[in-house]
Design a protein around this motif. Sequence first.
Motif, mmCIF file in Angstrom:
data_model
loop_
_atom_site.group_PDB
_atom_site.id
_atom_site.type_symbol
_atom_site.label_atom_id
_atom_site.label_comp_id
_atom_site.label_asym_id
_atom_site.label_seq_id
_atom_site.Cartn_x
_atom_site.Cartn_y
_atom_site.Cartn_z
ATOM 1 N N ASP A 249 4.332 -37.073 -40.164
ATOM 2 C CA ASP A 249 3.035 -37.361 -39.100
ATOM 3 C C ASP A 249 2.254 -36.194 -38.908
ATOM 4 N N GLU A 250 2.280 -35.166 -39.864
ATOM 5 C CA GLU A 250 1.457 -34.003 -40.052
ATOM 6 C C GLU A 250 -0.058 -34.208 -39.690
ATOM 7 N N VAL A 251 -0.677 -35.420 -40.138
ATOM 8 C CA VAL A 251 -1.909 -35.725 -40.152
ATOM 9 C C VAL A 251 -2.189 -37.189 -39.244
ATOM 10 N N LEU A 252 -1.215 -37.530 -38.422
ATOM 11 C CA LEU A 252 -1.299 -38.710 -37.685
ATOM 12 C C LEU A 252 -2.436 -38.813 -36.912
ATOM 13 N N ASN A 253 -3.255 -39.682 -36.923
ATOM 14 C CA ASN A 253 -4.276 -39.925 -36.048
ATOM 15 C C ASN A 253 -5.410 -38.689 -35.967
ATOM 16 N N GLY A 254 -5.387 -37.755 -37.163
ATOM 17 C CA GLY A 254 -6.293 -36.971 -37.368
ATOM 18 C C GLY A 254 -7.464 -36.995 -38.154
ATOM 19 N N ALA A 255 -8.503 -35.927 -38.113
ATOM 20 C CA ALA A 255 -9.627 -36.185 -38.979
ATOM 21 C C ALA A 255 -9.464 -35.093 -40.064
ATOM 22 N N ILE A 256 -9.195 -35.502 -41.250
ATOM 23 C CA ILE A 256 -8.902 -34.614 -42.512
ATOM 24 C C ILE A 256 -10.113 -34.003 -43.067
ATOM 25 N N GLU A 257 -10.440 -32.568 -43.100
ATOM 26 C CA GLU A 257 -11.474 -31.929 -44.034
ATOM 27 C C GLU A 257 -10.885 -31.296 -45.003
ATOM 28 N N PHE A 258 -11.115 -31.611 -46.417
ATOM 29 C CA PHE A 258 -10.845 -31.239 -47.484
ATOM 30 C C PHE A 258 -11.603 -29.886 -47.875
ATOM 31 N N THR A 259 -10.912 -28.773 -48.389
ATOM 32 C CA THR A 259 -11.439 -27.563 -48.628
ATOM 33 C C THR A 259 -10.778 -26.941 -49.661
ATOM 34 N N GLY A 260 -11.115 -25.797 -50.198
ATOM 35 C CA GLY A 260 -10.306 -24.745 -51.310
ATOM 36 C C GLY A 260 -10.991 -24.985 -52.488
#
Length: 731
Positions: A218-229
């Motif tokens: 659940d590291e990203v549960l209910n979060g908004a992910i921004e992909f970078t790199g």
Amino acid sequence: MGIHTTWRRGLNALVVVRGYATVAGSPRVPQTVIEKVVQRYAVDWPAGKSIRAGDYVMIRPEHVMTHDNTGPVISKFKSIGATRIHNPKQLVFTLDHDVQNKSAKNLSKYANIEAFARQHGVDFYPAGRGIGHQVLVEEGYAFPHTLTVASDSHSNMYGGIGCVGTPIVRTDAAALWATGKTWWQVPRMIKVELKGKLPPGVTGKDVIVALCGYFNKDEVLNGAIEFTGDGVSALSVDDRLTIANMTTEWGALAGVFPVDDVTLNWYERALKRLEFRTFSSPGLSSSIPPPPEHPRINRARLDALRATNLRSDPDASYASHLVLDLSTLVPHVSGPNSVKVSNPLPVLESQKIPIQKAYLLSCTNARASDIAAAAAVIKGHKVAPGVEFYIAAASSEVQLDAEKRGDWETLILAGAKPLPSGCGPCIGLGVGLLEDGQVGISATNRNYKGRMGSPNAQAYLASPAVVAASAINGYIASPHSLDPAALPSAGAPTFSLITPAQDKAASSNSGAADEPVLEGFPTTFAGPLLFAPQDNLNTDALYPGKYTYQDDITLERQAEVVMENYDPSFAGLVASIRKQQQQSSDPSVKQGVILVSGYNFGTGSSREQAATALKSAGVPLVIAGSFGDIFKRNAINNGLVCIESPELVADLTADYAKDGKRGAGGKDGELTVNKGHSVDVKVVEGRVEVRLPSGETRTYNVGRVGASVQELWICGGLEGYVLKSIKEHAA
């Protein structure tokens, strides 16, 4: 929830002219690109205040899409007393889920949706045009740095082209139709850094399957992910769409890629395609007037995007930072029956797991590049005896491209069985579903137990090339073109989790003051306690997909099938308890059966019946370690109360779960544990009191139910609240 004042101002002011929130003239507050986009679409927001993660905002999205669920939304829209669409150009209808169903009932349903669209001037795409998410990308409804929502959990996919796409539920859609707005809590921001470059033969599907499998706590549960790199620039738009699409299964509410040269060049090609598609022969394009400008994908809009490209501020705050080294990744397979189980393909291939069905379809992996990858693998081969290989393009445009290139014909000649462009087997509808005891491998996004057919089948997820290779070999296999020497070792890829220090400025104030009790809201929910010792109890388990598009199904019938894919005996158990339960005459006490379960309860699709079926069965309140946000939104909108209590879940797990762990039922083999406990949930005080058969009472402190949720409960949900608001405005 702490949004009472803002909520009332937002939903009652139904005719307020739209004005984007602004931070002009105020001290600079660092924001992520997602927060900046939401700022553009926030209404009734205090001038000069920056939107941050955790804020409750009223949003007016660029577009809102509904699909086969448009029928129930129409019913909700009418039931709240609305007669006029607030902004017809905001809406998009796409028929895509049950497109194989040619029954008179379904055809009538589709015809009624089309008639409603024509009556109100709404953009409409009929069955066969394609899966709604793909159509929204192709036709520019999902566009970089806009906010577009859909009444479907895979609206995260729009993040592949830099659009903040997030799911809403049917009741939200009805409110949006009537008012142009709905509420949203800005999720916590999560940075996912992709480093390096994918080895040959490794795809975007492998990336997201690995992320779901290795970051599965659940590291990203209910979060908004921004992909970078630096690894992002080497990913095609199709790979990005696949990854963003399955951030839903990973547990996130959005997954957004940057708008870079890869994105902009993709739009340049899309613009050229749109120009050519009006000509029967591209060679004539120079001798006749130019075609009409596309209303959403056009030169002016693309130039404006280049000129005002948004970026996250360097000092923007993130709740966590995850890192994956793409160069260490091998092809991966998800399953069986869980996206949180990820296996390196070389490990599974050595087991030669036989399959009976293979699928290349869905909004995740049925674009032209996916079909081309599968065709390259299968060319010169035949589908193995005893295997059925089903294919369906993500849209009619995709299929036309595949046919022009010869890829579609290659698959058909090899023995693949074509299906119309649509969701079909991915949602458990139509032909080709998994049967008892069968094993299937699919390029789709979900392999939940029972989703694609029988609960007694096993489903794996993989890339199109691996699905095609498995179809011709008869077992889970890698493509012959995959060179093991060019791949890293078959172990886990290199990944890490960095949790930044808490940003005090971003943290919300969680005051300990008692919440007010609104008249008509019970102070206590009471009844027998049932425990389902299971994490990630998903919406297919709570309410099977085969019932989801039966629009005339009654609440009584929903109660009879609730939890059918998890525990077929659950509905009968609840019904028997309810018959014996003595009702309290105290209006401050709401009685029923209290369900307790594990973490990420209600993960999965946006179907609101997962909440309404529980409520209809006599479960007025659910306690869990945590909730999937889409389910929680459905619950709030429909008057089902959700309480988080990790401590209670831990105690019940230790006392009654098999081996003291969730996932294998109770100690006696039962899926639903019923040991004679009773519980009082003091929802306003923030206290749970559990009485054991021995007479012992255990007390747990929990979060309070805020005034906004209380008011929705009193009104019977968001639908009733909007109806009340319309009446108040008319008066």
